[in-house]
Structure formats: structure tokens, C-alpha cells
Scaffold this active site. Sequence first.
Site, PDB file in Angstrom:
ATOM      1  N   SER A  55      48.151  26.747  41.192  1.00 30.58           N
ATOM      2  CA  SER A  55      49.355  25.646  42.076  1.00 30.58           C
ATOM      3  C   SER A  55      49.794  25.568  43.353  1.00 30.58           C
ATOM      4  CB  SER A  55      50.745  25.453  41.844  1.00 30.58           C
ATOM      5  OG  SER A  55      50.288  24.769  40.053  1.00 30.58           O
ATOM      6  N   GLU A  62      52.918  17.217  59.818  1.00 32.97           N
ATOM      7  CA  GLU A  62      53.009  15.801  59.477  1.00 32.97           C
ATOM      8  C   GLU A  62      53.656  15.826  57.567  1.00 32.97           C
ATOM      9  OE1 GLU A  62      51.117  17.046  63.031  1.00 32.97           O
ATOM     10  OE2 GLU A  62      50.901  17.976  60.312  1.00 32.97           O
ATOM     11  N   SER A  63      53.857  16.448  56.645  1.00 25.72           N
ATOM     12  CA  SER A  63      54.404  17.034  55.215  1.00 25.72           C
ATOM     13  C   SER A  63      53.351  17.359  54.680  1.00 25.72           C
ATOM     14  CB  SER A  63      54.249  15.191  54.510  1.00 25.72           C
ATOM     15  OG  SER A  63      54.391  15.034  53.199  1.00 25.72           O
ATOM     16  N   HIS A  68      47.011  21.561  42.560  1.00 24.40           N
ATOM     17  CA  HIS A  68      47.078  22.332  40.617  1.00 24.40           C
ATOM     18  C   HIS A  68      45.497  22.144  40.093  1.00 24.40           C
ATOM     19  CE1 HIS A  68      51.517  21.650  40.890  1.00 24.40           C
ATOM     20  NE2 HIS A  68      51.423  20.370  41.530  1.00 24.40           N
ATOM     21  N   CYS A  83      52.344  11.732  57.103  1.00 26.06           N
ATOM     22  CA  CYS A  83      53.315  10.524  58.370  1.00 26.06           C
ATOM     23  C   CYS A  83      52.735  10.563  59.462  1.00 26.06           C
ATOM     24  CB  CYS A  83      54.355  11.468  58.328  1.00 26.06           C
ATOM     25  SG  CYS A  83      55.374  12.410  57.135  1.00 26.06           S
ATOM     26  N   ASP A 278      31.295  53.959  25.108  1.00 27.93           N
ATOM     27  CA  ASP A 278      32.507  52.985  24.031  1.00 27.93           C
ATOM     28  C   ASP A 278      33.431  54.202  23.476  1.00 27.93           C
ATOM     29  OD1 ASP A 278      32.607  50.476  21.979  1.00 27.93           O
ATOM     30  OD2 ASP A 278      33.819  51.726  22.261  1.00 27.93           O
ATOM     31  N   SER A 298      44.757  53.182  27.068  1.00 29.37           N
ATOM     32  CA  SER A 298      44.009  51.769  26.581  1.00 29.37           C
ATOM     33  C   SER A 298      44.451  50.760  27.075  1.00 29.37           C
ATOM     34  CB  SER A 298      43.541  51.589  25.472  1.00 29.37           C
ATOM     35  OG  SER A 298      44.582  51.001  25.405  1.00 29.37           O
TER      36      SER A 298
HETATM   37  N1  SAM Z   1      47.528  51.375  32.346  1.00 28.82           N
HETATM   38  C1  SAM Z   1      47.357  50.845  31.787  1.00 28.82           C
HETATM   39  C2  SAM Z   1      48.156  49.674  30.681  1.00 28.82           C
HETATM   40  O1  SAM Z   1      48.704  50.308  29.729  1.00 28.82           O
HETATM   41  O2  SAM Z   1      47.726  48.958  30.512  1.00 28.82           O
HETATM   42  C3  SAM Z   1      45.931  51.015  30.960  1.00 28.82           C
HETATM   43  C4  SAM Z   1      44.885  51.324  32.374  1.00 28.82           C
HETATM   44  S1  SAM Z   1      43.373  51.521  31.492  1.00 28.82           S
HETATM   45  C5  SAM Z   1      42.770  51.155  33.086  1.00 28.82           C
HETATM   46  C6  SAM Z   1      42.614  50.584  30.293  1.00 28.82           C
HETATM   47  C7  SAM Z   1      41.505  51.200  30.459  1.00 28.82           C
HETATM   48  O3  SAM Z   1      40.570  50.853  29.150  1.00 28.82           O
HETATM   49  C8  SAM Z   1      40.202  50.033  31.053  1.00 28.82           C
HETATM   50  O4  SAM Z   1      39.716  50.913  32.131  1.00 28.82           O
HETATM   51  C9  SAM Z   1      39.317  49.786  30.033  1.00 28.82           C
HETATM   52  O5  SAM Z   1      38.087  49.108  30.726  1.00 28.82           O
HETATM   53  C10 SAM Z   1      39.448  50.867  29.441  1.00 28.82           C
HETATM   54  N2  SAM Z   1      38.735  50.075  27.494  1.00 28.82           N
HETATM   55  C11 SAM Z   1      39.450  49.117  26.620  1.00 28.82           C
HETATM   56  N3  SAM Z   1      38.102  49.693  25.951  1.00 28.82           N
HETATM   57  C12 SAM Z   1      37.193  50.766  25.802  1.00 28.82           C
HETATM   58  C13 SAM Z   1      36.817  51.493  24.821  1.00 28.82           C
HETATM   59  N4  SAM Z   1      36.543  50.924  24.152  1.00 28.82           N
HETATM   60  N5  SAM Z   1      36.248  52.477  25.285  1.00 28.82           N
HETATM   61  C14 SAM Z   1      36.724  52.844  26.423  1.00 28.82           C
HETATM   62  N6  SAM Z   1      37.334  52.134  27.123  1.00 28.82           N
HETATM   63  C15 SAM Z   1      38.339  51.430  26.779  1.00 28.82           C
END
Ligand code: SAM
Length: 426
Positions: A55, A62-63, A68, A83, A278, A298
Amino acid sequence: MASLGRHIIVEYYDCAPEALNDVTHIEKSMEGAAEEAGATIINSTFHHFSPYGVSGVVVIEESHLAIHTWPEYGYASVDLFTCGESVDPWVSYQFLKEAFKAAHGSAVELKRGELALLTKKDFDIQQLRDEKSTDAGEPIRTRDIWFTERDDKIALSMKHNGKLYDQQSDYQRVEVYETQAYGNMLTLDGMVMTTEKDEYVYHEMITHVPILTHPNPKRVLIIGGGDGGTAREVLKHTELEEVVMVEIDEKVIEACKLHLPSIASALDDPRLNLIVDDGIKYVNEASDGSFDVVIVDSTDPVGPAEGLFSVDFYKEVYRILSTDGIMITQSESPRFNNKVFKEIYQVYRSIFGMDKVHCYLAYIPTYPTGMWSFSYSTKGSAHPLNGFDPAKSQAFSESNALSYYNGQIHAAAFALPNFVKQMIDQ
Ligand code: SAM
């Protein structure tokens, strides 16, 4: 001129959703539409909301022009109010239709302030007008652009000077803003992750509490923590033999190295074994008892981090902890996410044992409600207070010139308000 103003009420349909969610593009387009029509801009104020929508208003001599957006519908509603004769609002209508790639638009023009219905009042102009203009008589142009993180009940807004980084990764939208009050700020999917001005609270408390209370810490694992702040603090403990960090999203690392160097400073430290993967998979494949401290830094339990809040994950963390191993997690805000907060403490206790799980608090201004919590769960004899040496903590805090953590804060952080105690004991 039969009326004081012309008001065109506009509907733009089938626009490009990204264009309607990009506050910088919308601000530039609205200002461009005003100037193209011959208007003189005085102020522009734009708010972009998380997860989406913008938003804003451009105040002209002129206004005004106001907008949004509903990116999720590809729809924008716009008011073009001018205006006088010098500005043609229909020029703005066409300019914005192109800027938002609207498949089609509809508009109706209203005459506002029909002179036939108005009688002029007798008042002293000089006394009313305040001279907000340059010496050359040009209006002083001001600009406000706000980022807002909100849920259905509360919101946090921060004024900023624009976006420094904006990428959609395989996992989340990674953005960095140059805020006016908190320096550069990282957000993931519209949620504040860390800012240059208050990050030290989170990073000092999630690292020094466990490492200074473990009897003999040698190997530390960080899950997440892509901004690098947790790794920076962990590496201040020079007695450690190995520090492993597993972050799933390389775009987070890239964004922070580029725009939050004070936080990401340790990501190239040769002592850090940084793995882009991961964290759940890494923990599942790690050997029994292989880490003394596991820090789960995380995001909230959504997207890639959802699995990091599961019973299976915590059981695996328990397995890879050494005899006196400690698991630390950011455990959300007791006030803001009380349902998740209560659930995860029940899960920790079911895995580690009732008297092996502790909660501590810290105050982070840019996190929802400012009150944030960390969990401290231990497999063996480690204890956050019994194993705590205030003098050692104080000395560590002073020798590393820490900004938040010290011996008193360590002890105080575990002194919980009654409502938090009751939530954990439920
Ligand atoms: N301080 C922040 C908070 O409390 O919200 C967290 C900061 S840090 C940037 C969180 C990180 O966890 C992110 O970079 C994200 O990509 C990572 N992350 C999320 N899931 C993950 C996973 N399954 N394995 C590894 N890293 C992961």
C-alpha cells in the site's frame, strides 16, 4: 474548471503478481506516473506487508496518487486525484497500466468538490500555510518506505532505504533491506531473521551459554545459521577441535556475505567446515555420540525448517550427542508462538528427561514481541547453572568484548517469568 479536483478510481486486472509485490518497483512506477502527468511530488510513503501486498501514496502538490495491491489476484486498486488543469491523471492511468503489465483496466472519473455546491470561506491564508519548501521555493520532497512483518494480530514495521538483495531460492525468498534503524536486515519469506544492530543478542546467547557450561567441549555442530552469526561466536572458543555448520540454502550465505559482512565474517574461516545440505539428512547420517554441542539455529517451523521441529529429528540429535552432549535450539517466542513453544518443550522432555531440559530468554527488538527463547537440553551431567562458572563467563565476555552475554545475564536468562514456567510445566 467546474470542480476542485478530478478523481479517477482505477482497477487493474491480470497484472504481473511479482510487479505488484515489489515495493521498489511500485514506488518508482507511482512516482513516474505522477511526473509523467506533470505533477510535483512532495512525499511518497510505501508499506510492503509480509507475506505479500503493498500500500502506498504519493503526495503531489496537485493532491495524490494512492495504491493497494493484491499480488495473489494480480489485482491493484489505484486512486488518481488531481487538482487544477496542469496535471492530466489519465496520463498516469496509462503509465501504470504498462508498469504493472495489466491485461486490462477499468476506470471511472469523478468530479470532486463541485464549485456550484461550494461557498468560499473567509480565512487568512498566511496564518495557515507552513513553508515546507527549499529556499528556491521548491517543495521539500520526502520519502518513507516501510517493511512490515505481521500476523493477523500484531505487526512490526521498519523504515528502510530500499532492497539490497532479492532472490527466490529453491527453499525461500531471500531478501536484504537497508533499514534506517537497524542497519542491513535479512528476511526469509518476509520474516525478519537478523539485523546488523541487534543480531549479537541472539548469536551470543545461542552459543556461549552451552559452550561455557559443557564440561569439555571439542566438537560443535550448527544446523542452519546461514547468516554466519552463530559460527562467528562459536569460533571464539579457541579450545574447540571441530566446528561443522550445515546450511540448506546457499543464497542465504551469499546474501549475508555480500550485505551483512559483520555477521558473516567467519563463513570463510578455515576452522569452519561449512556444508550446504539439509541438516536433517546430515544428522541422520552422523555417527552416534559424535558431537558435544548441537546448535539448531533454524527459521520458524515452516518450509525447509519444518522437519527441524519434529520428534524424529530431536531423537536423532540425541543419538549423535556425546555423553554430556547439549542440544540448543531457538525455541520461538513464548508470547507470539505459544502453541509451538509448549509443544516443543514437551517433546524435548520426552526425549531428554523432565529435569534435563531448561529454557532461557533473551530480548531481541526486531523479533515478534522482542521476547525470544532458547532451549537447553542435555544428555548427561551438563547443567546450565550448576556447571556454570560466573567468573569464567565474565572473563570470556570481557576478553571477547561481547555486547550482550556476560556472567550475570547468563544466570538471569534462566530466571523465567511465571507465565513461561506455567507454559513449560503444562
Ligand atoms: N535467527 C533466525 C531465527 O531465529 O529465525 C534464524 C537465522 S538462520 C538465517 C536460519 C537458517 O536455517 C536459514 O538460513 C535457513 O535456510 C536454514 N534452514 C532452514 N531449514 C534448514 C534445514 N532443514 N537444514 C539446514 N538449514 C536449514
